[in-house]
Design a protein around this motif. Structure first.
Motif, mmCIF file in Angstrom:
data_model
loop_
_atom_site.group_PDB
_atom_site.id
_atom_site.type_symbol
_atom_site.label_atom_id
_atom_site.label_comp_id
_atom_site.label_asym_id
_atom_site.label_seq_id
_atom_site.Cartn_x
_atom_site.Cartn_y
_atom_site.Cartn_z
ATOM 1 N N LEU A 82 0.843 -1.196 0.000
ATOM 2 C CA LEU A 82 0.000 0.000 0.000
ATOM 3 C C LEU A 82 0.876 1.243 0.000
ATOM 4 N N VAL A 83 0.647 2.128 -0.958
ATOM 5 C CA VAL A 83 1.274 3.454 -0.954
ATOM 6 C C VAL A 83 0.213 4.413 -0.437
ATOM 7 N N PRO A 84 0.273 4.784 0.843
ATOM 8 C CA PRO A 84 -0.824 5.542 1.449
ATOM 9 C C PRO A 84 -0.869 6.980 0.957
ATOM 10 N N GLU A 85 -2.026 7.578 1.101
ATOM 11 C CA GLU A 85 -2.218 8.974 0.706
ATOM 12 C C GLU A 85 -1.243 9.888 1.441
ATOM 13 N N GLU A 86 -0.898 9.541 2.683
ATOM 14 C CA GLU A 86 -0.010 10.381 3.496
ATOM 15 C C GLU A 86 1.466 10.163 3.167
ATOM 16 N N ARG A 87 1.763 9.204 2.292
ATOM 17 C CA ARG A 87 3.130 8.856 1.832
ATOM 18 C C ARG A 87 3.945 8.156 2.910
ATOM 19 N N GLY A 136 6.042 16.186 -4.927
ATOM 20 C CA GLY A 136 6.084 15.206 -6.008
ATOM 21 C C GLY A 136 7.205 14.200 -5.826
ATOM 22 N N GLU A 137 8.353 14.670 -5.347
ATOM 23 C CA GLU A 137 9.485 13.771 -5.112
ATOM 24 C C GLU A 137 9.193 12.814 -3.960
ATOM 25 N N GLN A 138 8.496 13.302 -2.947
ATOM 26 C CA GLN A 138 8.110 12.423 -1.843
ATOM 27 C C GLN A 138 7.160 11.332 -2.331
ATOM 28 N N GLN A 139 6.257 11.705 -3.243
ATOM 29 C CA GLN A 139 5.341 10.704 -3.792
ATOM 30 C C GLN A 139 6.107 9.670 -4.619
ATOM 31 N N MET A 140 7.082 10.137 -5.391
ATOM 32 C CA MET A 140 7.928 9.205 -6.146
ATOM 33 C C MET A 140 8.632 8.238 -5.204
ATOM 34 N N LEU A 141 9.156 8.772 -4.095
ATOM 35 C CA LEU A 141 9.852 7.923 -3.135
ATOM 36 C C LEU A 141 8.901 6.913 -2.502
ATOM 37 N N ALA A 142 7.680 7.336 -2.213
ATOM 38 C CA ALA A 142 6.705 6.414 -1.621
ATOM 39 C C ALA A 142 6.407 5.258 -2.575
ATOM 40 N N ILE A 143 6.273 5.568 -3.869
ATOM 41 C CA ILE A 143 6.025 4.516 -4.854
ATOM 42 C C ILE A 143 7.274 3.652 -5.033
ATOM 43 N N GLU A 161 -2.638 13.582 -5.818
ATOM 44 C CA GLU A 161 -3.322 14.649 -5.071
ATOM 45 C C GLU A 161 -2.378 15.798 -4.722
ATOM 46 N N GLY A 162 -2.800 17.017 -5.042
ATOM 47 C CA GLY A 162 -2.079 18.223 -4.653
ATOM 48 C C GLY A 162 -0.795 18.471 -5.399
ATOM 49 N N LEU A 163 -0.563 17.741 -6.491
ATOM 50 C CA LEU A 163 0.694 17.890 -7.216
ATOM 51 C C LEU A 163 0.505 18.742 -8.469
ATOM 52 N N ALA A 164 1.567 19.424 -8.862
ATOM 53 C CA ALA A 164 1.541 20.258 -10.062
ATOM 54 C C ALA A 164 1.345 19.388 -11.299
ATOM 55 N N VAL A 186 -3.832 -1.285 -8.227
ATOM 56 C CA VAL A 186 -5.160 -0.758 -7.903
ATOM 57 C C VAL A 186 -4.949 0.687 -7.493
ATOM 58 N N ILE A 187 -5.585 1.606 -8.206
ATOM 59 C CA ILE A 187 -5.366 3.029 -7.963
ATOM 60 C C ILE A 187 -6.660 3.718 -7.551
ATOM 61 N N VAL A 188 -6.596 4.428 -6.444
ATOM 62 C CA VAL A 188 -7.666 5.328 -5.999
ATOM 63 C C VAL A 188 -7.220 6.733 -6.355
ATOM 64 N N GLU A 189 -8.058 7.468 -7.077
ATOM 65 C CA GLU A 189 -7.618 8.778 -7.554
ATOM 66 C C GLU A 189 -8.811 9.671 -7.842
ATOM 67 N N GLN A 190 -8.700 10.946 -7.371
ATOM 68 C CA GLN A 190 -9.736 11.941 -7.652
ATOM 69 C C GLN A 190 -9.622 12.495 -9.066
ATOM 70 N N ASN A 191 -8.428 12.429 -9.632
ATOM 71 C CA ASN A 191 -8.219 12.887 -11.008
ATOM 72 C C ASN A 191 -8.755 11.801 -11.932
ATOM 73 N N VAL A 192 -10.035 11.920 -12.279
ATOM 74 C CA VAL A 192 -10.731 10.861 -13.015
ATOM 75 C C VAL A 192 -10.081 10.600 -14.367
ATOM 76 N N HIS A 193 -9.752 11.661 -15.083
ATOM 77 C CA HIS A 193 -9.192 11.484 -16.424
ATOM 78 C C HIS A 193 -7.836 10.779 -16.365
ATOM 79 N N ALA A 194 -7.026 11.123 -15.382
ATOM 80 C CA ALA A 194 -5.726 10.465 -15.227
ATOM 81 C C ALA A 194 -5.909 8.992 -14.907
ATOM 82 N N ALA A 195 -6.804 8.697 -13.977
ATOM 83 C CA ALA A 195 -7.024 7.309 -13.573
ATOM 84 C C ALA A 195 -7.557 6.469 -14.733
ATOM 85 N N LEU A 196 -8.499 7.024 -15.491
ATOM 86 C CA LEU A 196 -9.080 6.271 -16.604
ATOM 87 C C LEU A 196 -8.069 6.032 -17.714
ATOM 88 N N SER A 197 -7.130 6.952 -17.881
ATOM 89 C CA SER A 197 -6.121 6.771 -18.926
ATOM 90 C C SER A 197 -5.144 5.643 -18.571
#
Length: 234
Positions: A82-87, A136-143, A161-164, A186-197
């Motif tokens: 699990l890569v949590p939302e809080e990283r 963004g770098e922290q998110q990369m590290l979490a993944i 979430e919250g990234l440029a 399995v991805i949970v994401e508010q950015n619908v277009h990104a998730a669907l792509s």
């Protein structure tokens, strides 16, 4: 038999019933998007799969084996990350130390070179502490920390979430690369277009109930459903 099967899962926070008979399946080498408005139950679904939230009823199977109620560390050893939302990276440790720590408990970790090839920005910052990284770098590290354990399934909770936009583009490229190399996501994401792509299939959750199960292509044609449950106009 699917790699991951969830059958009639019911989860609670205290006395609050959050998930109602949630059923899903995830095939090997597949990207599945879990969509819905804030508070719909998406993150609770991931936490239930990881054992962070214990389901009151229902069944979770990994490769046909019942893992319902299994402790999170045992699920991690079985191949779910699990890569949590809080990283939750270690801010006082360097990038490389974060990866070393994750690799220590993996049976067959990926090489550091493989991870840094996927995340060249982390390679450039391998001696920087986690707290010195951008969001963004922290998110990369979490993944990357999940990736180095070479998991069978990666659960991504709101990775964009919250990234440029430019950072989201970079992370999208990474996620697509992971999918192309056969990682199950399995991805949970508010950015619908990104998730669907990214997704091969998707589920829509509303108030703890699954209200859609199908392909992204078909979901895009369900304009009323997309607007009602996702707040997006197509």
């Amino acid at each position: 038999m699917s790699l991951l099967e969830i059958d009639k899962l019911n989860s609670f926070y205290g006395d609050s019933h959050i998930l109602f008979d949630v059923s899903m399946r995830v095939e090997a080498n597949e990207v599945v998007a879990l969509l819905g408005r804030n508070g719909a139950g998406k993150s609770t679904t991931l936490k239930s799969l990881m054992g962070v939230v214990q389901a009151k009823s229902g069944t979770i199977r990994l490769d046909g084996r019942d893992v319902t109620g299994t402790a999170p560390y045992k699920l991690a050893r079985a191949g779910i990350q699990l890569v949590p939302e809080e990283r939750r990276i270690f801010g006082s440790l360097t990038v490389h130390e974060n990866l070393v720590l994750a690799a220590m408990t993996a049976d067959k970790p990926l090489s550091f070179d493989a991870v840094y090839q996927t995340f060249p920005r982390l390679d450039e910052r391998r001696r920087n502490r986690g707290k010195q990284l951008s969001g963004g770098e922290q998110q990369m590290l979490a993944i990357a920390r999940a990736m180095i354990r070479d998991p069978r399934i990666i659960l991504l909770d709101e990775p964009f979430e919250g990234l440029a936009p430019l950072i989201v583009r970079d992370l999208m490229r990474v996620c697509k690369g992971l999918a192309e190399r056969g990682h199950t996501i399995v991805i949970v994401e508010q950015n619908v277009h990104a998730a669907l792509s990214l997704a091969h299939r998707c589920y829509v959750v509303n108030n703890g109930h699954i209200v859609y199960d199908g392909t992204p292509e078909h979901l895009r044609t369900e304009r009323d459903l997309v607007e009602k449950y996702l707040g997006v106009k197509t």
